[in-house]
Design a protein around this motif. Structure first.
Motif, PDB file in Angstrom:
ATOM      1  N   CYS A  88      -4.657  -0.168   0.456  1.00  0.00           N
ATOM      2  CA  CYS A  88      -4.885  -1.381   1.097  1.00  0.00           C
ATOM      3  C   CYS A  88      -6.106  -1.206   1.534  1.00  0.00           C
ATOM      4  O   CYS A  88      -7.455   0.201   0.617  1.00  0.00           O
ATOM      5  N   CYS A 122       0.232   3.378   3.688  1.00  0.00           N
ATOM      6  CA  CYS A 122       0.819   2.825   4.802  1.00  0.00           C
ATOM      7  C   CYS A 122       1.539   1.327   4.739  1.00  0.00           C
ATOM      8  O   CYS A 122       2.521   1.337   5.767  1.00  0.00           O
ATOM      9  N   HIS A 170      -7.038   2.007   3.432  1.00  0.00           N
ATOM     10  CA  HIS A 170      -7.000   3.453   2.648  1.00  0.00           C
ATOM     11  C   HIS A 170      -7.891   3.294   1.163  1.00  0.00           C
ATOM     12  O   HIS A 170      -7.252   4.058   0.103  1.00  0.00           O
ATOM     13  N   CYS A 226       0.810  -0.959  -0.033  1.00  0.00           N
ATOM     14  CA  CYS A 226       0.244  -0.481   0.058  1.00  0.00           C
ATOM     15  C   CYS A 226       0.530   1.326   0.058  1.00  0.00           C
ATOM     16  O   CYS A 226       1.888   1.397   0.395  1.00  0.00           O
TER      17      CYS A 226
HETATM   18 ZN   LIG Z   1      -2.700   1.223   3.781  1.00  0.00          ZN
END
Ligand SMILES: [Zn+2]
Ligand SMILES: [Zn+2]
Length: 66
Positions: free
Chosen positions: A27, A10, A30, A7
């Motif tokens: 991900c 993150c 998000h 991602c």
């Molecule tokens: Zn993420």
């Protein structure tokens, strides 16, 4: 269409979506499913529900000081 890589936000390995706007891999945490955008784009467009309405400040105080 399969996506690979962590991602972008993150750095998690659980990438499940691609942003429809900036095309970055994100991900599920998000990714905003209602818009198809990542949280960054969603926040930019002001469509996230986590943003409180703090702009509702009435300007009813009229103070004139000469
Ligand atoms: Zn993420
Ligand atoms: Zn995006």
């Amino acid at each position: 269409m399969s996506v690979s890589g962590p991602c972008t936000i993150c750095n998690s390995a659980q990438v499940e979506h691609t942003c429809n706007r900036c095309a970055q891999l994100v991900c599920e945490d998000h990714y905003d499913e209602s818009t198809g955008y990542c949280v960054e784009c969603a926040a930019e467009l002001g469509q996230t529900e986590s943003i409180p309405d703090s702009d509702d400040m009435p300007d009813g105080v009229d103070t004139y000081e000469f």
